[in-house]
Design an enzyme around this catalytic site. Structure first.
Site, short mmCIF file in Angstrom:
data_model
loop_
_atom_site.label_atom_id
_atom_site.label_comp_id
_atom_site.label_asym_id
_atom_site.label_seq_id
_atom_site.Cartn_x
_atom_site.Cartn_y
_atom_site.Cartn_z
N ARG A 1 -40.35 -9.48 -15.68
CA ARG A 1 -39.05 -9.50 -16.33
C ARG A 1 -38.94 -10.73 -17.24
NH1 ARG A 1 -34.05 -9.31 -13.75
NH2 ARG A 1 -34.78 -7.58 -12.50
N GLU A 8 -28.25 0.47 -14.26
CA GLU A 8 -27.14 0.74 -13.36
C GLU A 8 -25.87 0.32 -14.11
OE1 GLU A 8 -27.20 -1.23 -9.53
OE2 GLU A 8 -25.23 -0.40 -9.03
N LYS A 52 -27.08 -9.84 -13.46
CA LYS A 52 -25.77 -9.26 -13.74
C LYS A 52 -24.70 -9.83 -12.82
CE LYS A 52 -27.28 -4.95 -14.05
NZ LYS A 52 -27.35 -3.49 -14.27
P1 ATP Z 1 -29.52 -6.55 -11.12
O1 ATP Z 1 -29.48 -7.88 -11.84
O2 ATP Z 1 -28.18 -6.07 -10.71
O3 ATP Z 1 -30.62 -6.39 -10.12
P2 ATP Z 1 -31.00 -5.31 -13.19
O4 ATP Z 1 -30.93 -6.48 -14.12
O5 ATP Z 1 -32.26 -4.95 -12.55
O6 ATP Z 1 -29.86 -5.44 -12.14
P3 ATP Z 1 -30.69 -2.58 -14.02
O7 ATP Z 1 -29.49 -1.95 -14.61
O8 ATP Z 1 -31.20 -2.08 -12.73
O9 ATP Z 1 -30.37 -4.11 -13.96
O10 ATP Z 1 -31.85 -2.63 -15.09
C1 ATP Z 1 -32.23 -1.54 -15.89
C2 ATP Z 1 -33.67 -1.72 -16.32
O11 ATP Z 1 -33.83 -2.93 -17.04
C3 ATP Z 1 -34.58 -1.79 -15.11
O12 ATP Z 1 -35.71 -0.99 -15.38
C4 ATP Z 1 -34.93 -3.23 -15.01
O13 ATP Z 1 -36.19 -3.40 -14.43
C5 ATP Z 1 -34.88 -3.69 -16.47
N1 ATP Z 1 -34.57 -5.11 -16.52
C6 ATP Z 1 -33.53 -5.74 -15.97
N2 ATP Z 1 -33.58 -7.07 -16.17
C7 ATP Z 1 -34.70 -7.29 -16.90
C8 ATP Z 1 -35.32 -8.46 -17.44
N3 ATP Z 1 -34.79 -9.68 -17.26
N4 ATP Z 1 -36.46 -8.31 -18.14
C9 ATP Z 1 -36.99 -7.09 -18.33
N5 ATP Z 1 -36.46 -5.95 -17.85
C10 ATP Z 1 -35.32 -6.04 -17.15
#
Ligand code: ATP
Ligand code: MG
Length: 574
Positions: free
Chosen positions: A274, A47, A284
Site C-alpha cells: 500500500r 468500502e 479512513k
Molecule cells: P480501511 O482503512 O478502512 O482498512 P481501506 O483503506 O483498505 O480501508 P477500502 O475501501 O477497503 O479501504 O479500499 C479499497 C481498495 O483500495 C482496496 O483494494 C485496498 O487494498 C486499496 N487501498 C486502500 N488503501 C490503499 C493504499 N494506501 N495504497 C494502495 N491501495 C490501497
C-alpha cells in the site's frame, strides 16, 4: 501478449509510453500469453465508509490501468458494502465522482456486494450442509480467547460439533431476526491448530440489526469481508484480484472458501504494497476522526490527502496518475516522500498554467516621478516559454504594491531585491530605485518612495545597465483584494502513524497547516477567475480558485504548491 501500446492507459491519457512491466502486469501478461485468460477482469472494491484518498488512487490506477492496457479488458467498480453501521450513500456518491474525475470509466460494470446477499447466504448454507460451517454462541471476546496465539494452537468451540440440521435451523433463525446482536455467529469449520490464525474457524456471518443503505431492513445478518470478497470476485468473473499486502495472510481463506462451494471461477489474488506518504495519514478511520473532530473543514479540505481534497487544492487528475505511475508496484511496505507528489503537480502545471501577478503581503510603493492620473497598459506574457499562450495587459500606475519580503532596510549580501538606494526591475514594467523609506510611529515600514526610469520600458535598459533583481507588483488603484489560503502539511512528524511516548497522530497536527491572508492584492483580470481555475502567481507558486468558496467576481485562492521543488533538488544531489 494482449499488451497493445496504442490502447494503453498512458496513450489514452496522453502520457508517456509504458516502460518495463511491474510484477503484477508481468503475471497478467503471462496469463494472457499462456491462454489462461482471454482478457482481464479486474475490480476496484472500496468500502463506502469514507472518501477515497491518494492510496486508493494507486489501486484505481492499477486496476483500471490494467483494463485499459489489455484488449477487451474491463474493470469493475464494486462497493464492498457489508457493514451497515459505517457505510453511507454520501460515500458511494463521492467515490463515483472521484473515480470519474481521475478519468476512469467502469461503463456498466458497477456492482454492490449487497446485491449478492442472497447468493452469499446460499453459499453459507452449502458450507453448513457439508459440515464446513457452524453456528457458534461464544461471544466475540470468547472467540478471541479460544483462538490461541501464533505459537499456540487454539481450542475448539464447544458448539463446533453441532449437526448440520441444527446449524441450518439456527442460521435460518439468525436470518429471521430471532437472536440479538453479538449472541451468535456463523463460523467456518477449518482448523483451530492452523499456523495461520485466519484459518482458525473464522467468523463468516454476524448479526447486526442495523438498516443498510441499500437493503434497508431486509437483512439482519451480514457476511464478513473474507467470505464476501472472494465470492464477489468469483461471481463477477474477476481474473486478477489485486489487493494490498495485509491480505496476503488472508489468501488461504480466500482460496478455502472458493474450494468448498460450488462455483467455477477462480480469481487469483495478488498482493502489492500500500502507499504510505510522509507527513500524512491514510487510514479512513483517522481521516474520519480529523473530519469529525473539526481538525479540518471536511473530507475535501485542501490539506486532506483525499482525492476530493487534492482536487480542491488544485491537483489535476493527470498529476495524480503520473504520481501513481512513478511510485510503481512493489511487494514491500515503505514510506513515499510527499515531495514526490508535489513534484508531479509542479511538472504538470509548469507547462500549461497561465502566469499572473499577485502580491500576498502588500507594501505600498509610490513612484514619485510618475503622473498621478496616468495609467499605462503594459504587455505581459501569459507564459514565459510558450508564445502561443499570448499576452495580456497589466495597468501601471503611480502607486503600486510589492511584496513586503522583497524589501529589506539593511539587505545582506546576495539579497538582490529592494533596499534603500537600490535599483530593481519591475516585471514587465520599468527599473525603479528606492529613494526614501517611510515608517509609522512604531518604526514599521509603511511605504517606499521610488523613481522609475522611463527609458527602461519593458524592463530593459538601453544603456546596458544591469539589475540583479526582478520583482512582481500590482497597481494599487487597479488591484482587487481577495483571500488567499496558504496550505502546508497537516502533520509535523514524518510518520504521524508511528506512536511513541503515548503520542498519537493527533499530537502531531501542524498548528500552522493553514495561513489565511485576507488582504492579498491581485492584478485586475484575476477577478474573473472561475472556480477551479489554476494559475501560477509569479515567484509565489501555483494557485487555484477555490471551488467551494469563490463567488462570481470574488475568488478565493488556494495555494496548491510552492515553486521550490525539494524533490528535484534531492534528485540532483543524488
Ligand atoms: P480501511 O482503512 O478502512 O482498512 P481501506 O483503506 O483498505 O480501508 P477500502 O475501501 O477497503 O479501504 O479500499 C479499497 C481498495 O483500495 C482496496 O483494494 C485496498 O487494498 C486499496 N487501498 C486502500 N488503501 C490503499 C493504499 N494506501 N495504497 C494502495 N491501495 C490501497
Ligand atoms: Mg479495507
Amino acid at each position: 501478449m494482449g499488451n497493445t501500446n496504442n490502447n494503453s492507459a498512458g496513450a489514452r491519457h496522453g502520457e508517456a509510453k509504458a516502460e518495463p512491466l511491474d510484477f503484477i502486469r508481468e503475471i497478467v501478461a503471462n496469463d494472457l500469453a499462456s491462454g489462461k485468460h482471454a482478457s482481464t477482469v479486474t475490480r476496484f472494491p472500496p468500502e463506502p465508509n469514507g472518501y477515497l484518498h491518494i492510496g486508493h488512487a494507486k489501486s484505481i490506477c492499477l486496476n483500471f490501468g490494467i483494463s485499459l492496457e489489455n484488449e477487451g479488458g474491463v474493470c469493475h467498480l464494486r462497493f464492498d458494502d457489508t457493514n451497515p453501521a459505517k457505510e453511507d450513500v454520501e460515500y458511494v456518491d463521492s467515490i463515483k465522482e472521484d473515480v470519474q474525475w481521475l478519468s476512469f470509466d467502469w461503463g456498466k460494470n458497477i456492482f454492490f456486494a449487497s446485491d449478492y446477499f442472497e447468493k452469499l447466504y446460499d453459499f453459507a448454507v452449502e458450507l453448513i450442509r457439508a459440515g464446513r460451517a457452524f453456528v457458534c454462541e461464544l461471544t466475540l471476546d470468547e472467540i478471541a480467547e479460544h483462538r490461541g496465539t501464533p505459537t499456540q494452537p487454539g481450542t475448539n468451540s464447544p458448539y463446533r460439533d453441532r449437526s448440520s440440521e441444527e446449524n441450518l435451523e439456527l442460521f435460518q433463525r439468525m436470518r429471521d431476526g430471532e437472536f440479538d446482536d453479538g449472541t451468535r455467529v456463523l463460523r467456518a469449520k477449518i482448523d483451530m491448530a492452523s499456523p495461520n490464525l485466519h484459518m482458525r474457524d473464522p467468523v463468516l456471518y454476524r448479526i447486526r440489526k442495523t438498516p443498510h443503505h441499500r437493503t434497508g431492513n431486509k437483512w439482519c445478518i451480514y457476511p464478513m469481508y473474507d467470505f464476501t470478497h472472494c465470492l464477489s470476485d468469483s461471481i463477477e468473473g474477476i481474473t486478477h484480484s489485486l489487493c494490498t499486502l495485509e491480505f496476503e495472510v488472508h489468501r488461504p481463506l480466500y482460496d478455502w472458501v472458493l474450494d468448498n462451494v460450488t462455483i467455477d471461477c477462480r480469481p487469483r489474488q495478488i498482493e502489492f504494497a500500500r502507499l504510505n506518504l510522509t507527513y500524512t495519514v491514510l487510514s479512513k478511520r483517522k481521516l474520519l476522526t480529523l473530519v469529525e473532530e473539526g481538525h479540518v473543514v471536511g473530507w475535501d479540505d485542501p490539506r486532506m490527502p483525499t482525492v476530493s481534497g487534492l482536487r480542491r487544492r488544485g491537483y489535476t487528475p493527470a498529476s495524480i496518475r503520473s504520481f501513481c505511475k512513478t511510485i510503481g508496484m512493489t511487494k514491500f511496505n515503505s514510506l513515499t516522500d510527499m515531495a514526490l507528489l508535489e513534484h508531479s503537480i509542479r511538472q504538470n502545471l509548469n507547462d500549461t498554467t497561465p502566469r499572473r501577478m499577485a502580491v500576498l503581503r502588500p507594501l505600498k510603493v509610490v513612484i514619485t516621478n510618475f503622473d498621478e492620473d496616468k495609467v499605462e497598459e503594459l504587455d505581459a506574457a501569459n507564459h514565459p516559454k510558450d508564445p502561443h499562450a499570448g499576452t495580456r495587459t497589466v495597468p501601471f500606475t503611480r502607486e503600486i504594491y510589492v511584496e513586503r519580503d522583497d524589501f529589506m532596510e539593511e539587505p545582506p549580501a546576495k539579497f538582490f531585491r529592494l533596499g534603500p538606494g537600490r535599483e530593481v526591475r519591475l516585471r514587465f514594467a520599468y527599473f525603479i530605485t528606492c529613494n526614501e523609506v517611510i515608517k509609522n510611529a512604531a518604526g514599521e515600514v509603511t511605504e517606499l518612495r521610488c523613481t522609475y526610469d522611463p527609458e527602461t520600458h519593458g524592463g530593459n535598459a538601453p544603456d546596458g545597465r544591469k539589475v540583479k533583481g526582478t520583482i512582481h507588483w500590482v497597481s494599487a488603484s487597479h488591484a482587487f483584494e481577495a483571500q488567499v489560503r496558504l496550505y502546508d502539511r497537516l502533520f509535523t512528524a514524518e510518520d504521524p502513524n508511528k506512536e511513541s511516548d503515548g503520542k498519537t497522530y493527533l499530537d502531531h497536527l501542524n498548528a500552522e497547516s493553514l495561513e489565511v491572508i485576507s488582504d492579498a492584492k491581485f492584478e485586475p483580470g484575476l477577478a474573473k477567475a472561475e472556480p477551479g481555475e489554476r494559475f501560477q502567481f509569479e515567484r509565489l507558486g501555483y494557485f487555484c480558485a477555490d471551488a467551494a468558496d469563490s463567488q462570481p467576481g470574488k475568488p478565493v485562492f488556494n495555494r496548491t504548491v510552492t515553486l521550490r521543488d525539494a524533490w528535484a533538488k534531492r534528485q540532483k544531489k543524488g
